[in-house]
Write a protein that holds these residues in place. Sequence first.
Motif, PDB file in Angstrom:
ATOM      1  N   UNK A  71      -8.051  -8.535   8.608  1.00 43.37           N
ATOM      2  CA  UNK A  71      -8.392  -7.143   9.335  1.00 43.37           C
ATOM      3  C   UNK A  71      -8.994  -6.207   8.267  1.00 43.37           C
ATOM      4  N   UNK A  72     -10.245  -5.921   8.369  1.00 37.41           N
ATOM      5  CA  UNK A  72     -11.042  -5.260   7.185  1.00 37.41           C
ATOM      6  C   UNK A  72     -10.260  -3.766   7.151  1.00 37.41           C
ATOM      7  N   UNK A  73      -9.971  -3.322   8.286  1.00 36.41           N
ATOM      8  CA  UNK A  73      -9.376  -1.938   8.252  1.00 36.41           C
ATOM      9  C   UNK A  73      -8.336  -1.449   7.375  1.00 36.41           C
ATOM     10  N   UNK A  74      -7.435  -2.244   7.024  1.00 35.74           N
ATOM     11  CA  UNK A  74      -6.369  -1.865   6.171  1.00 35.74           C
ATOM     12  C   UNK A  74      -6.608  -2.156   4.680  1.00 35.74           C
ATOM     13  N   UNK A  75      -7.557  -3.491   4.567  1.00 33.01           N
ATOM     14  CA  UNK A  75      -7.956  -3.552   3.237  1.00 33.01           C
ATOM     15  C   UNK A  75      -8.914  -2.656   2.733  1.00 33.01           C
ATOM     16  N   UNK A  76     -10.138  -2.355   3.488  1.00 33.54           N
ATOM     17  CA  UNK A  76     -11.061  -1.391   3.292  1.00 33.54           C
ATOM     18  C   UNK A  76     -10.395   0.030   2.911  1.00 33.54           C
ATOM     19  N   UNK A  77      -9.554   0.645   3.453  1.00 30.96           N
ATOM     20  CA  UNK A  77      -8.960   1.851   3.339  1.00 30.96           C
ATOM     21  C   UNK A  77      -8.277   1.743   1.624  1.00 30.96           C
ATOM     22  N   UNK A  78      -7.691   0.706   1.216  1.00 29.46           N
ATOM     23  CA  UNK A  78      -7.018   0.705   0.022  1.00 29.46           C
ATOM     24  C   UNK A  78      -8.355   0.267  -1.180  1.00 29.46           C
ATOM     25  N   UNK A  79      -9.319  -0.347  -0.595  1.00 32.18           N
ATOM     26  CA  UNK A  79     -10.418  -0.407  -1.570  1.00 32.18           C
ATOM     27  C   UNK A  79     -11.049   0.788  -1.909  1.00 32.18           C
ATOM     28  N   UNK A  80     -11.052   1.619  -0.942  1.00 32.37           N
ATOM     29  CA  UNK A  80     -11.612   2.985  -1.228  1.00 32.37           C
ATOM     30  C   UNK A  80     -10.721   4.003  -2.069  1.00 32.37           C
ATOM     31  N   UNK A  81      -9.352   3.681  -2.124  1.00 32.40           N
ATOM     32  CA  UNK A  81      -8.489   4.544  -2.885  1.00 32.40           C
ATOM     33  C   UNK A  81      -8.004   3.931  -3.861  1.00 32.40           C
ATOM     34  N   UNK A  82      -7.722   2.603  -4.310  1.00 33.90           N
ATOM     35  CA  UNK A  82      -7.138   2.132  -5.071  1.00 33.90           C
ATOM     36  C   UNK A  82      -8.054   0.935  -5.804  1.00 33.90           C
ATOM     37  N   UNK A  83      -7.464   0.313  -6.794  1.00 42.80           N
ATOM     38  CA  UNK A  83      -7.726  -0.681  -7.548  1.00 42.80           C
ATOM     39  C   UNK A  83      -6.807  -1.925  -7.468  1.00 42.80           C
ATOM     40  N   UNK A 132       0.647  -1.185  -0.099  1.00 38.99           N
ATOM     41  CA  UNK A 132       0.042   0.161   0.030  1.00 38.99           C
ATOM     42  C   UNK A 132       0.911   1.362  -0.071  1.00 38.99           C
ATOM     43  N   UNK A 133       2.028   1.284   0.805  1.00 39.35           N
ATOM     44  CA  UNK A 133       2.910   2.311   1.045  1.00 39.35           C
ATOM     45  C   UNK A 133       3.779   2.724  -0.314  1.00 39.35           C
ATOM     46  N   UNK A 134       4.117   1.340  -0.678  1.00 39.15           N
ATOM     47  CA  UNK A 134       5.063   1.560  -2.267  1.00 39.15           C
ATOM     48  C   UNK A 134       4.336   1.760  -3.630  1.00 39.15           C
ATOM     49  N   UNK A 135       2.966   1.274  -3.547  1.00 38.88           N
ATOM     50  CA  UNK A 135       2.432   1.123  -4.788  1.00 38.88           C
ATOM     51  C   UNK A 135       1.188   2.373  -4.879  1.00 38.88           C
ATOM     52  N   UNK A 136       1.435   3.241  -5.560  1.00 39.21           N
ATOM     53  CA  UNK A 136       0.592   4.367  -5.767  1.00 39.21           C
ATOM     54  C   UNK A 136      -0.995   3.785  -6.249  1.00 39.21           C
ATOM     55  N   UNK A 137      -1.855   4.479  -6.051  1.00 38.20           N
ATOM     56  CA  UNK A 137      -3.468   4.102  -6.630  1.00 38.20           C
ATOM     57  C   UNK A 137      -3.522   3.564  -7.805  1.00 38.20           C
ATOM     58  N   UNK A 138      -2.638   4.419  -8.877  1.00 37.69           N
ATOM     59  CA  UNK A 138      -3.093   3.852 -10.085  1.00 37.69           C
ATOM     60  C   UNK A 138      -2.091   2.826 -10.642  1.00 37.69           C
ATOM     61  N   UNK A 139      -1.351   2.132  -9.610  1.00 38.89           N
ATOM     62  CA  UNK A 139      -0.529   0.938  -9.891  1.00 38.89           C
ATOM     63  C   UNK A 139      -1.475  -0.320  -9.594  1.00 38.89           C
TER      64      UNK A 139
END
Length: 251
Positions: free
Chosen positions: A208-220, A185-192
């Motif tokens: 752990x839903x917390x980390x994943x859900x944040x990524x899901x909101x911002x990334x693909x 999540x840190x090293x891969x920008x959302x467009x990646x």
Amino acid sequence: MPVSRAELISVPMYANVFLLTTSQGRLLVDTGTVVHAPRFLRLLRSFRPDALLVTHAHPDHAGSAFLAARAGLSVLAHPLEHPALLGQVHDLPYPAGRPGVGRLVSRAHPKVPASALRAALPGQDVLGWEVVHLPGHTAGQIGLRRGGVLIAADAVVGSADGAHLPRAAYNHDHAQALATLKTVAINTPPRDLARPRRSPDPRAGAGPRGAGRGLMDESRWLTEGNAPPSIHHRLLTFYGFTSWVRRRPVR
């Protein structure tokens, strides 16, 4: 340069099988389960890959790797996955809490001959894709990155309620799996990242839903998902079928 749809095709065989095409050649990533062996054989003949890369040795990702080896292909995997692919160890974490059943399922699968195995190491270029180490789900799990796409294997799974880790019971080292997810999540920008098109999976219920859900909101995310519910919720039968695929030649 972005990866086009023609250069990356996914075929669900419980876990996704990826067909990657670059100017350097054609690469298969994972094989699906041995239950899909006839379909995988057809794929080998039609796609005509130059090599197979296995993200990790679990049978839903490497169940038909022996068929690629039998067809004369090199099978690339992280060295930490080689013992399981060779049948030297049988530490399969599912079904959860039933290691005896896991060992039986592992032993039932045909294995990859040592002569076909090759090492795929972090940072290595494989036909235009960079190997990325994604430990946690297994010690030697790897993914591939190129042109704004990360193939993340079981480093993260997607479902209707977000992206998250597999259940702790299915991870070799759950703390390491979480650390890997955070690093990605840190090293891969959302467009990646590419959003999963994955149906709800019983294995994903305790991540752990917390980390994943944040990524899901911002990334693909592009993960090993994409299989329809009928496959994700089906119990797969290995016995009898495995002896059939062991005997079946590759033509």
